[in-house]
Write a protein that holds these residues in place. Structure first.
Motif, PDB file in Angstrom:
ATOM      1  N   PRO A  43       0.825  -1.214   0.000  1.00  0.00           N
ATOM      2  CA  PRO A  43       0.000   0.000   0.000  1.00  0.00           C
ATOM      3  C   PRO A  43       0.856   1.260   0.000  1.00  0.00           C
ATOM      4  CG  PRO A  43       0.035  -0.974   2.177  1.00  0.00           C
ATOM      5  CD  PRO A  43       0.797  -1.907   1.277  1.00  0.00           C
ATOM      6  N   THR A  44       0.213   2.377  -0.361  1.00  0.00           N
ATOM      7  CA  THR A  44       0.861   3.681  -0.311  1.00  0.00           C
ATOM      8  C   THR A  44       1.199   4.051   1.129  1.00  0.00           C
ATOM      9  OG1 THR A  44      -0.582   4.318  -2.138  1.00  0.00           O
ATOM     10  CG2 THR A  44       0.647   6.071  -1.084  1.00  0.00           C
ATOM     11  N   ARG A  45       0.205   3.823   2.011  1.00  0.00           N
ATOM     12  CA  ARG A  45       0.370   4.083   3.448  1.00  0.00           C
ATOM     13  C   ARG A  45      -0.474   3.087   4.227  1.00  0.00           C
ATOM     14  NH1 ARG A  45      -0.559  10.548   4.211  1.00  0.00           N
ATOM     15  NH2 ARG A  45      -2.202  10.193   2.694  1.00  0.00           N
ATOM     16  N   GLU A  57      -3.972   2.096   2.458  1.00  0.00           N
ATOM     17  CA  GLU A  57      -4.306   3.106   1.451  1.00  0.00           C
ATOM     18  C   GLU A  57      -3.576   2.804   0.149  1.00  0.00           C
ATOM     19  OE1 GLU A  57      -2.873   7.645   0.677  1.00  0.00           O
ATOM     20  OE2 GLU A  57      -3.688   7.242   2.664  1.00  0.00           O
ATOM     21  N   TYR A  58      -4.343   2.815  -0.953  1.00  0.00           N
ATOM     22  CA  TYR A  58      -3.777   2.649  -2.295  1.00  0.00           C
ATOM     23  C   TYR A  58      -4.124   3.888  -3.114  1.00  0.00           C
ATOM     24  CZ  TYR A  58      -2.654  -2.205  -1.285  1.00  0.00           C
ATOM     25  OH  TYR A  58      -2.113  -3.353  -0.744  1.00  0.00           O
ATOM     26  N   ALA A  59      -3.284   4.920  -3.005  1.00  0.00           N
ATOM     27  CA  ALA A  59      -3.508   6.185  -3.702  1.00  0.00           C
ATOM     28  C   ALA A  59      -2.954   6.102  -5.120  1.00  0.00           C
ATOM     29  CB  ALA A  59      -2.835   7.325  -2.945  1.00  0.00           C
ATOM     30  N   THR A  60      -3.577   6.820  -6.045  1.00  0.00           N
ATOM     31  CA  THR A  60      -3.109   6.850  -7.440  1.00  0.00           C
ATOM     32  C   THR A  60      -2.737   8.256  -7.889  1.00  0.00           C
ATOM     33  OG1 THR A  60      -5.348   7.111  -8.323  1.00  0.00           O
ATOM     34  CG2 THR A  60      -4.525   4.850  -8.057  1.00  0.00           C
ATOM     35  N   CYS A  67      -8.607   6.340  -4.780  1.00  0.00           N
ATOM     36  CA  CYS A  67      -7.767   6.076  -3.607  1.00  0.00           C
ATOM     37  C   CYS A  67      -8.512   5.034  -2.779  1.00  0.00           C
ATOM     38  CB  CYS A  67      -7.523   7.346  -2.796  1.00  0.00           C
ATOM     39  SG  CYS A  67      -6.426   7.044  -1.386  1.00  0.00           S
ATOM     40  N   ALA A 108      -3.544  10.434   0.005  1.00  0.00           N
ATOM     41  CA  ALA A 108      -2.492  11.307  -0.533  1.00  0.00           C
ATOM     42  C   ALA A 108      -3.051  12.253  -1.594  1.00  0.00           C
ATOM     43  CB  ALA A 108      -1.368  10.466  -1.122  1.00  0.00           C
TER      44      ALA A 108
END
Length: 165
Positions: A43-45, A57-60, A67, A108
């Motif tokens: 994940p992003t975070r 969190e999987y932000a693009t 997200c 994000a």
């Protein structure tokens, strides 16, 4: 004229490549954290929640417009998943919220701007766009200090589309 043509080619390439990197609107439903990690990777975070769960969190951003947030319980089961940039979640941003609350709720952001005359700091996110002739739709959160003052939406138009203006 050549410069405009090069700009048009550049925007077309950027949009095509960003579309390839953007997950679908509907994420597959995952039952466990291990399924999620196998399918989506790191994940992003990761957010630690007060109840002992964690949210991945999987932000693009800066080019995508989703997200995905997946809440995982202590046993590794996914108990909730949602797109943090869905309209109903964007509507939860209210004056008085802090930057940390907005960051946690939307994930994000794409970019930050500071406007010295108004004293506002503005964070923006790419969001889903349904309008013909619009290249990007941005959701903006305006802060004064550490607190939300207001929100707004901006549109970046495709100047090559005669119906866009």
């Amino acid at each position: 004229m050549r410069a405009r043509l090069l700009q048009a080619v550049f925007f077309t390439v950027v949009l095509t490549l960003s579309a390839c990197a953007t997950p679908l609107i509907h994420s597959p439903v995952f039952e466990t954290e291990s399924q999620l990690l196998a399918a989506r990777g790191s994940p992003t975070r990761v957010w630690e929640n007060p109840d002992g769960t964690r949210t991945l969190e999987y932000a693009t951003q800066p080019y995508g417009w989703t997200c995905w947030m997946y809440t995982v319980d202590r046993d590794g089961r996914i108990v909730e998943q949602h797109d943090a940039l869905a309209p109903e979640n964007l509507a939860r941003i209210k004056p008085g919220m802090t930057k940390a609350e907005v960051d946690r709720l939307l994930g994000a952001h794409r970019r930050e701007h500071f406007y010295s005359l108004s004293g506002e700091e503005v964070w923006d996110w790419n969001i889903r766009n349904e309008w013909r002739g619009v290249l990007f739709t941005l959701f903006n959160v305006h802060f004064k200090g550490d607190v939300v003052e207001r929100t707004s939406v901006s549109y970046v138009y495709n100047w090559l589309d005669p119906d866009a203006m």
